[in-house]
Design a protein around this motif. Structure first.
Motif, short mmCIF file in Angstrom:
data_model
loop_
_atom_site.label_atom_id
_atom_site.label_comp_id
_atom_site.label_asym_id
_atom_site.label_seq_id
_atom_site.Cartn_x
_atom_site.Cartn_y
_atom_site.Cartn_z
N LYS A 63 4.20 -7.54 -7.19
CA LYS A 63 4.55 -6.38 -8.03
C LYS A 63 3.42 -6.02 -8.99
N THR A 64 2.84 -7.04 -9.61
CA THR A 64 1.76 -6.76 -10.56
C THR A 64 0.54 -6.22 -9.84
N VAL A 65 0.25 -6.76 -8.68
CA VAL A 65 -0.86 -6.24 -7.86
C VAL A 65 -0.64 -4.76 -7.57
N VAL A 66 0.57 -4.42 -7.17
CA VAL A 66 0.90 -3.03 -6.88
C VAL A 66 0.74 -2.17 -8.13
N ALA A 67 1.23 -2.64 -9.26
CA ALA A 67 1.17 -1.86 -10.50
C ALA A 67 -0.27 -1.55 -10.88
N ASP A 104 0.82 -1.21 0.00
CA ASP A 104 0.00 0.00 0.00
C ASP A 104 0.86 1.26 0.00
N ALA A 105 1.97 1.23 0.70
CA ALA A 105 2.84 2.41 0.74
C ALA A 105 3.33 2.76 -0.66
N ILE A 106 3.58 1.74 -1.48
CA ILE A 106 4.05 1.98 -2.85
C ILE A 106 2.88 2.43 -3.73
N ILE A 107 1.72 1.82 -3.54
CA ILE A 107 0.54 2.20 -4.33
C ILE A 107 0.25 3.69 -4.18
N ARG A 108 0.42 4.22 -2.96
CA ARG A 108 0.04 5.60 -2.67
C ARG A 108 1.19 6.59 -2.85
N ALA A 109 2.32 6.15 -3.33
CA ALA A 109 3.45 7.07 -3.54
C ALA A 109 3.12 8.06 -4.64
N GLY A 110 3.76 9.23 -4.60
CA GLY A 110 3.51 10.28 -5.58
C GLY A 110 3.91 9.89 -6.98
N SER A 111 3.45 10.67 -7.95
CA SER A 111 3.65 10.34 -9.37
C SER A 111 4.80 11.10 -10.01
N ALA A 136 11.63 1.40 -4.69
CA ALA A 136 10.94 0.81 -3.54
C ALA A 136 11.00 -0.70 -3.68
N SER A 137 11.43 -1.38 -2.65
CA SER A 137 11.65 -2.83 -2.72
C SER A 137 10.56 -3.60 -2.00
N LEU A 138 10.16 -4.72 -2.59
CA LEU A 138 9.26 -5.68 -1.96
C LEU A 138 10.06 -6.95 -1.70
#
Length: 736
Positions: free
Chosen positions: A222-226, A201-208, A608-610
């Motif tokens: 990774k794909t879920v996050v993307a 979630d932290a990566i999903i909400r990161a700025g663009s 950002a690493s998972l």
């Protein structure tokens, strides 16, 4: 609630969770949501009908209407698709205030009370991000598991000592989530929004801003996050909305796109274009892999757009010779200075084929001026001898007759066609592979041996390595049909004008009214309005041409420098989400992400690493890890958090049919994949794929056939590692 006495349909072994003290408040809230959903759907349906019946309008008005229709349609489709299972779960604030329910979409009742909080809103962040180390203001969190519109399980997580009250009987912490990871897979990616973890979630909400790299090994999500980040950015960042360019999602291959096709629509985002790199150019449909690694290496360079630019410039050099243009009134010279002036009149950003019409118009203006200068008297021109059409163009525009005559001059048209030809992108690139001198001129960094290596007997036999050049040529040249279509349209309009002029003349001639109303049709504006230019056919827009406000690219570790240029051309803002795993790069990835991306033109890079493997069980990773570490000792191998209890099985290749048949008989649900046996015939539940096409997918059972035949070195090790880590439950390795 659809005639059900309860939204909860918990199995017998979860009877402790069926206690009214635990679920009564949820039942009441679901009843309110159900009523509000019906009202909202009715209201949205009515609004959509009104918008669709409204006049289309023009310009911004038409665009706003289309966007509103798109928004209402998408929201209605999502509400009808999910119903009550829009609700993901609830948050119990630590301050004792009322629970907050989180949903796929926000929902408010007629009184303005918030029933569901959109998962993408800042206030919903604790639902995904709260941990025991940082509860983010929560006492507890509840997540639901939905099956056919009913809650078949839920689990509570408690973050404070006081929070155990009212949750103890349903307290699962992470056990239910971990158990869900081993559930059977289907042909489409399952819905995982309700189980997004805090690191994801932290990566999903990161700025663009800039480029965000999501680096992680197999099974880290990774794909879920993307995918979820795509939906989040469209909601949260107004700069990336559909009306401002939107987001492009790029996947590695067609099976991957089919696998994830339901995810974005399930998140309420149906207008996001998804594609592979092949889809960006028409030739991608027939391109084959490049078999010569040296040729592939040469074509992977980021310098090829420069070669394409030089190739096009070759056709934009003004002639240096002199042409005598013969007209009915005088012969006028067209010299090198005139050609240079006309060529310089193009708009700086115009594509070659589009600019052709601009140069032609400039050339006609130069020649008309010369004609007028030669004649020195307009009465000697076309207007003097009735050389004008039925619209009286010569009277309204004294130069119209000159222009018409020049446009019909075969010598001039032929000379201009040679000077600034319409170019096909495929022809331009094919010339590079068939004319050595042309390639040397356009790509001076190549040695003589490299130029010779790139020549081929069938220059238009496209390979995947050619696609970036074809794309660069298409973006630089534009569609040659645009100019041809424009000229055909002009001819149609001219014919319509002449036909309408005849009609107008007849109407005027037969008008016997006292006020001679028909004489008003002599006005140029009125007669022109009778011809509907907008009704002429136009080309369908290329939705993948961009520009896009943001680009998400999965399996990005495989992209060459040349392929990166295809994406950079479509995203001037350089706003990217880049998803990949350096250890899964088939041709090696020795640089850091920052070094790699700086080389292709991205300088604002955050990584950002998972590190947690949610998909692959420990038993499979125990065999897969040595495979990749033998080739890449520093590979980012993630840590599995669950065990399937099923050891990796080994057997003979001849047992393939028995292995698959036995698994199908024992498992009425789920999917399997055979990798490495091209002759195996797939079924509705069993795929047959190569390691490359299996990348990004997941299956309950994976059967590898002769994995050592996948190749040697890094490429072979990566293919084996990728293939092994597709398994979510069981891995079988068969050898000959």
């Amino acid at each position: 609630m659809n005639g059900l006495t309860s939204v909860f349909a918990l199995p017998d072994h979860l009877s402790a969770k069926d206690d009214p003290a635990l679920i009564a408040a949820d039942e009441q809230h679901f009843a309110v949501i159900a009523e509000s959903l019906q009202e909202t759907i009715a209201e949205l349906s009515q609004r959509l009908d009104v918008e669709r019946r409204a006049p289309g309008g023009t310009g911004q008005e038409a665009l706003d209407r289309d966007l509103e229709v798109h928004r209402l349609t998408g929201r209605l489709r999502t509400l009808r698709r999910f119903g009550l299972d829009l609700c993901l779960g609830r948050m119990d604030p630590a301050d004792g205030s009322a629970p907050v329910f989180v949903g796929r979409l926000g929902l408010t009742d007629s009184a303005g009370r918030r029933l569901l909080l959109d998962w993408r809103s800042p206030a919903a962040e604790p639902f995904f991000g709260a941990t025991h180390a940082d509860p983010m203001g929560l006492a507890a969190r509840r997540r639901y598991r939905w099956t056919r519109g009913r809650v078949t399980d839920y689990w509570d997580e408690v973050f404070t000592a006081e929070g155990f009250a009212g949750h103890a009987a349903a307290l699962d912490d992470q056990s239910a989530f971990i158990a869900s990871l081993g559930s059977t897979r289907s042909a489409r990616m399952r819905d995982v929004l309700g189980t997004i973890q805090s690191d994801q979630d932290a990566i999903i909400r990161a700025g663009s801003g800039g480029a965000l790299v999501v680096d992680g090994g197999p099974g880290t999500g990774k794909t879920v996050v993307a995918l979820h980040r795509t939906a989040y950015l469209l909601y949260a960042d107004s700069r990336l909305g559909h009306h401002r360019g939107g987001v492009l999602f790029v996947g590695p291959h067609e099976p991957y796109l089919a696998y994830v096709a339901d995810v974005l629509p399930s998140l309420g985002e149906e207008g996001v274009p998804t594609c592979t790199l092949r889809d960006l150019v028409p030739e991608g449909a027939v391109a084959v892999p490049e078999t010569d690694p040296d040729v592939a290496r040469l074509k992977s360079s980021a310098l090829w757009p420069e070669a394409v630019e030089a190739a096009v410039r070759f056709y934009e050099e003004p002639p240096t010779g002199r042409l005598e243009v013969v007209t009915p009134w005088a012969t006028v010279p067209l010299d090198a200075g005139d050609w240079a002036e006309a060529f310089g009149a193009r708009d700086p950003g115009a594509q070659h084929n589009e600019a052709r019409d601009q140069v032609w118009e400039a050339l006609l203006r130069i020649l008309v001026d010369k004609l007028r200068h030669e004649l020195d008297d307009e009465d000697d021109g076309p207007g003097a001898d009735d050389d004008f059409d039925a619209y009286g163009l010569a009277r309204d525009d004294p130069d119209a007759g000159y222009r018409r005559s020049l446009a019909a001059n075969r010598d001039l048209v032929r000379a201009f066609g040679r000077a600034w030809p319409l170019l096909e992108p495929a022809d331009l690139v094919a010339d590079l592979w068939s004319v050595p001198a042309y390639l040397r001129r356009c790509a001076p960094w190549l040695s003589a041996g490299e130029v010779a290596l790139l020549q081929r007997a069938e220059p238009a036999a496209w390979t995947v390595a050619d696609l970036p050049l074809l794309d660069a040529a298409r973006l630089r040249l534009g569609d040659p049909e645009v100019s041809r279509r424009r000229r055909r349209q002009e001819a149609v309009v001219a014919a319509d004008r002449l036909r309408m002029a005849d009609v107008v003349s007849d109407l005027i001639a037969t008008d016997d009214s006292d006020m001679m109303i028909m004489s008003m049709l002599r006005g140029q504006d009125l007669r022109g309005a009778l011809v509907d230019d907008a009704a002429l056919p136009t080309a369908a827009p290329d939705v993948l041409a961009g520009p896009f406000a943001h680009v998400v690219v999965d399996e990005a570790q495989e992209l060459t420098d040349a392929e990166w240029q295809m994406l950079l051309q479509r995203c001037p803002s350089r706003s990217f989400t880049i998803v990949g795993d350096r250890a899964q790069a088939r041709h090696g990835f020795t640089e850091s992400w920052q070094e790699r991306l700086a080389r292709v033109g991205l300088d604002r890079v955050h990584v950002a690493s998972l590190t947690i493997n949610y998909r692959t069980p420990e038993e499979v990773m125990a065999e897969a890890e040595p495979v990749i570490r033998a080739a890449l000792p520093d590979a980012n191998v993630p840590t599995s958090i669950r065990s399937s209890g099923i050891p990796v099985a080994h057997g003979a290749a001849g047992d393939l049919e028995v292995v698959v048949g036995s698994w199908l008989a024992e498992h009425p649900e789920g999917t399997a994949c055979v990798i490495g046996a091209p002759a195996f015939r797939p079924t509705s539940r069993v795929r047959s794929l190569t390691p490359v096409l299996a990348k990004g997918l997941e299956f309950d059972l994976v059967v590898l056939v002769d994995p050592e035949s996948f190749g040697t070195g890094i490429e072979g090790a990566v293919d084996r590692y990728v293939a092994m880590t597709r398994a979510t439950q069981r891995l079988v390795v068969l050898t000959s």
